[in-house]
Design an enzyme around this catalytic site. Sequence first.
Site, short mmCIF file in Angstrom:
data_model
loop_
_atom_site.label_atom_id
_atom_site.label_comp_id
_atom_site.label_asym_id
_atom_site.label_seq_id
_atom_site.Cartn_x
_atom_site.Cartn_y
_atom_site.Cartn_z
N LYS A 70 0.83 -1.22 0.00
CA LYS A 70 0.00 0.00 0.00
C LYS A 70 0.86 1.26 0.00
O LYS A 70 2.05 1.24 0.28
CB LYS A 70 -0.97 -0.03 1.18
CG LYS A 70 -2.09 -1.05 0.96
CD LYS A 70 -3.22 -0.91 1.95
CE LYS A 70 -4.38 -1.85 1.57
NZ LYS A 70 -5.48 -1.79 2.53
N ARG A 75 -3.53 -10.28 5.07
CA ARG A 75 -3.95 -10.31 3.67
C ARG A 75 -2.84 -9.68 2.82
O ARG A 75 -2.57 -8.48 2.94
CB ARG A 75 -5.26 -9.53 3.50
CG ARG A 75 -5.81 -9.52 2.08
CD ARG A 75 -7.11 -8.72 2.02
NE ARG A 75 -7.67 -8.74 0.67
CZ ARG A 75 -7.36 -7.87 -0.29
NH1 ARG A 75 -6.47 -6.90 -0.03
NH2 ARG A 75 -7.91 -7.95 -1.48
#
Length: 308
Positions: free
Chosen positions: A238, A272
Amino acid sequence: MKSTLDTYPQRVAGGDLQLRCGRHRLDLSFPRVMGILNVTPDSFSDGGQHVALDDALRHAEQMLAEGAAIIDVGGESTRPGALAISSQEELDRVAPVVERLVRELDALVSVDTSCPAVMREASGLGAGMINDVRALEREGALLAAMGSGLPVCLMHRQGEPQDMQQAPNYQQPVEVEVAEYLARRVAECEAAGLRRNRLLIDPGFGFGKTVEHNLRLLKHMDTLRALELPLLVGMSRKSMIGKVLGRPVEERLFGGVALAAMAVERGANILRVHDVAATVDAVNMTWAVLQEGCEPPFEQTISKEFGA
């Protein structure tokens, strides 16, 4: 050797460490790794790489071989700025992949969706979990999730993908507002009839949060332990990593592994991630330290609900 039930730093779901996922049973007495399988043309990291059905299947097979316990299939990009798609388009992307993953690989499949129609179809095809970035707030989603019989992850977010990163703002410390929102959604789901032992929570890193919000949220993530629910965390590749380290998306592996280790230390039950093999090693190494010498679960396998 110490019992993992005695030494794991966070008890979940009122002490129940077995999550029933359709015909599978997921042991959460130690952290598990969830591999990301985006079947979208526009996801921020791997958009377009696994759109072809055979490519998706091969990538899932590789992630399972690397130690993923769960494959999370997403057919709608929720990256900042992403546009909404129709239910039919999402179904067309997701359903064939879920069907083949279940039939050919016997995988525990999570479906990353907010769409009631996708929830119903995926559960009918054998998916074992629903992962909803909108925390079942979309019309019809709560009823669809209840009817599926599957566990559901409720994620915190501020805004929608189209606008969530424009000006994120919190009146209280971010971890307090995230915990309050998730507690409220859990209570609303329970009031509607969705049992607590079917719920997981996700603080929603990168969803309506600045870099500073994300860093503080991870630092204080143990605040969420008070909810006594399994905690799913997604920080892989991210922008928070890119902005802190100055790395493009394809060079964020090392930063992501560091964040995964810190998340486990703070009580994460499911990580995840895109980079499964490296994260499994990081999880196992962190686990070994937390256990003070107890062997980590090198085989991140799952058991069948019937027979195993």
